[in-house]
Scaffold this active site. Structure first.
Site, PDB file in Angstrom:
ATOM      1  N   HIS A  23     -46.977  23.994  37.408  1.00  0.00           N
ATOM      2  CA  HIS A  23     -48.322  24.570  37.374  1.00  0.00           C
ATOM      3  C   HIS A  23     -48.923  24.307  35.998  1.00  0.00           C
ATOM      4  O   HIS A  23     -48.206  24.241  35.006  1.00  0.00           O
ATOM      5  CB  HIS A  23     -48.267  26.073  37.659  1.00  0.00           C
ATOM      6  CG  HIS A  23     -49.609  26.674  37.932  1.00  0.00           C
ATOM      7  ND1 HIS A  23     -50.438  27.150  36.927  1.00  0.00           N
ATOM      8  CD2 HIS A  23     -50.277  26.878  39.097  1.00  0.00           C
ATOM      9  CE1 HIS A  23     -51.549  27.610  37.475  1.00  0.00           C
ATOM     10  NE2 HIS A  23     -51.485  27.461  38.775  1.00  0.00           N
TER      11      HIS A  23
ATOM     12  N   ASP B 163     -47.608  27.343  46.476  1.00  0.00           N
ATOM     13  CA  ASP B 163     -47.573  26.415  47.608  1.00  0.00           C
ATOM     14  C   ASP B 163     -46.155  26.142  48.104  1.00  0.00           C
ATOM     15  O   ASP B 163     -45.971  25.680  49.226  1.00  0.00           O
ATOM     16  CB  ASP B 163     -48.231  25.085  47.224  1.00  0.00           C
ATOM     17  CG  ASP B 163     -49.711  25.255  46.922  1.00  0.00           C
ATOM     18  OD1 ASP B 163     -50.415  25.860  47.749  1.00  0.00           O
ATOM     19  OD2 ASP B 163     -50.158  24.784  45.861  1.00  0.00           O
TER      20      ASP B 163
END
Length: 373
Positions: free
Chosen positions: A272, A331
């Site tokens: 991320h 996700d």
């Protein structure tokens, strides 16, 4: 965190209007309307009181219905294999059903936003049924949402042929919606909301633009990439060997070396731009994914995901010679959760759009309020 002038990796934190999402989720135990409470929080800056929530829910119940004419003339016609395109088309057509579509006053934009928040689940599910019927020759069934049910419950009700779901299934979907409702103004689709709103355009055009941004695989399609990667992993590692870390490492090394899956060199669902030690959304969703896997008899598959998560971060750091920790993002488990809920892949990104609609609305209202400052 910054300690003695040095940046030190820290556990990720996400706040909605000053409230830690972890605390928000923990405070919703035993409650059915978590996403609706979160929507109120994002739009009005605080959690609702009991009577305010009751009134807010009644407003959403009244706004959720699509007219039979709209379903027949808009949703059912020109079906698309990409439901995000159907969402855009239907949202833009709602403009013509609005008696005051061009009024961008805060009061009118709020009314329009609430309508879209309430109607988007119905549009998405009906568009999927239309696609399956007209493109795949499946039996067409349309079930109206029921007043008194949560948005998550109605999605499952409308989507499933028998309309049945368990309490845990509805709870897990409710949590997934909450975790995708907002993530600041820097992500692609929310930034699009600010840019398009700043031009002075109407709510329907702004929302359609944000949906178009989210449709892009680099923004809204990551969880589907994770699902496809795991399908490829399962084709290389037999189920009897899912607990064999050496075989999993060998596969992931091939992925990083661009020798497996899509040859992009990426382990999807890992990493991320901001979070290092942990993505708070992933931490929460993982807990609910495990509970749902136990109910569904899919603990072995959950353990595979957990094993890949524990291995992949270290492999990526070694492969790219990184010093910054690489954690799983939201996700990583969301596609697995949707699959366990029986949500088809065509609705993965539309579910994201449904969840993010309150966040887009809050940012649009913020942009309108600050337009002349």
């Amino acid at each position: 965190d910054v300690i003695n002038g040095r940046k030190i990796p820290a556990e990720g934190g996400l706040y909605y209007q000053g409230i830690n999402v972890k605390d928000l989720v923990n405070g919703l135990q035993g409650k059915r309307f978590g996403f609706e409470e979160t929507t109120f929080l994002l739009l009005f800056g605080r959690l609702p009181k009991e009577d305010e929530l009751e009134h807010f829910l009644n407003v959403l119940f009244e706004l959720e219905d699509l007219t039979g004419r709209f379903v027949r003339d808009v949703v059912m016609k020109a079906s698309s294999p990409n439901i995000m395109n159907s969402l855009q088309r239907c949202v833009l057509t709602l403009y013509t059903y609005d008696e005051n579509p061009e009024d961008i006053s805060v009061e009118n934009a709020l009314r329009q936003s609430l309508e879209l928040i309430a109607k988007l689940p119905e549009i998405a599910v009906y568009s999927y049924h239309a696609y399956r019927h007209f493109r795949k020759d499946d039996t067409l069934f349309i079930r109206n949402p029921q007043k008194g049910l949560s948005l998550a419950e109605n999605i499952l009700l409308m989507l499933r042929p028998d309309g049945k779901y368990t309490e845990l299934e509805a709870k897990v979907l409710d949590i997934a919606l909450i975790l995708h409702a907002e993530h600041g103004g820097g992500n692609n689709s929310t930034f699009t909301t600010h840019v398009v709103t700043s031009s002075g355009t109407d709510t329907y055009s702004s929302t359609a633009a944000s949906i178009g941004s989210l449709k892009g695989p680099r923004h809204g399609g990551a969880n589907l990439k994770v699902q496809n990667m795991f399908a490829d992993l399962k084709s290389h590692v037999d189920q009897d060997h899912w607990d064999n870390e050496d075989e999993i490492i060998a596969y992931l090394q091939k992925v990083l070396n661009k020798e497996a899956f899509d040859h992009a060199g990426l382990i999807y669902g890992m990493g991320h731009a901001v979070y290092t030690l942990s993505d708070p959304r992933e931490v929460i969703l993982k807990r609910f994914a495990q509970a749902l896997a136990e109910e569904k008899g899919m603990t072995e598959e959950f353990e595979l995901y957990n094993r890949v998560e524990n291995i992949a971060g270290k492999l990526i750091m070694e492969h790219r010679k990184l010093f910054k920790n690489v954690c799983a993002n939201v996700d990583f488990y969301s596609g697995f959760v949707y699959s366990m809920l029986g949500i088809p892949e065509e609705l993965f990104t539309p579910i994201f759009a449904i969840a993010r609609m309150p966040g887009w609305s809050a940012h649009r209202l913020e942009e309108l309020i600050n337009a002349n400052k």
